[in-house]
Scaffold this active site. Structure first.
Site: not given
Length: 246
Positions: A144, A158
């Site tokens: 990501s 995250y």
């Protein structure tokens, strides 16, 4: 999709491939000639529909249930792929979960679950891939862009897991380089999937290109990195996010 067949004769395994970016990768690799196995955790109907779509387009795909937090499930997916197709050339580790919460709100249970899937599950997949891939093998992880820009409150945990994957990829690339196996990490930004649909209004003002990315765009980069012409790329984290993290 391309009309070329760069992956003809190859076999790919996509961990976390039943929907979103994973499904787009399955379809792209199949369109490029690979036989594709993929895993799903709970979306059995979507997995069956994806396998049917691949078959209707002249490809071959097999769906296996696996929880990426369970090392035995991850390793079993590799074994089932080898039993079904007889070889393995490309491994894409896309399975991941999102847990949002500020540092004082996120629970220990959520911490344990996201680390189990997003870090331990990726490690288990890379470790198993290293035992079955031969020279010219390709390992790709889907990370990501939040590694480069956390961007909003509640995303720290995250981001931590995706940063761990980016670093693990560098180490794995060095470990496997002498065997001619490459390991790379793709870092998508805002992609139009079920995971992001509730956050589009918040995200779009931060994207210089002014739109969400499409799963097929990530799939195209994945297919390229799995090709022979990308054999000199390894240990890299490549961001595709419409300029979000610039």
């Amino acid at each position: 999709m391309t009309n070329q067949r760069e992956h003809e004769g190859k076999v790919a395994l996509v961990l976390g491939g039943s929907r979103g970016i994973g499904a787009a990768i399955v379809e792209r690799l199949a369109a490029d000639g690979a036989k594709v196995a993929f895993t799903y955790a709970s979306s059995a109907d979507q997995a069956a529909a994806l396998a049917a779509r691949v078959a209707s387009s002249g490809g071959e795909a097999a769906a296996f249930r696996a929880d990426s937090a369970d090392v035995a499930d991850v390793e079993s997916a590799f074994d089932l792929t080898l039993e079904r197709f007889g070889r393995l050339d490309i491994v894409v580790v896309n399975a991941g979960i999102l847990r949002l919460g500020t540092i004082d709100q996120i629970s220990i249970e959520d911490f344990d679950r996201i680390v189990a899937v997003n870090i331990r599950g990726v490690f288990a997949a890379l470790r198993k891939a290293a035992t079955v891939l031969g020279k010219g093998g390709r390992i790709l992880t889907i990370g990501s862009n939040i590694v480069d820009r956390v961007g909003f409150p509640g995303a720290g945990l995250y981001a931590m897991t995706k940063a761990a994957v980016a670093t693990l990829v560098k180490g794995a690339a060095i470990d496997l380089a002498s065997r001619g196996i490459t390991v790379n990490n793709i870092q998508p930004g805002p992609i139009a999937t079920d995971m992001t649909k509730e956050h589009v209004d918040f995200i779009l003002p931060n994207v210089p290109l002014g739109r969400m990315g499409q799963p097929q765009e990530i799939a195209g980069l994945t297919s390229y990195l799995a090709r022979d012409e990308a054999a000199f790329a390894t240990g890299a984290s490549l961001t595709m996010d419409g300029g979000y993290s610039v």
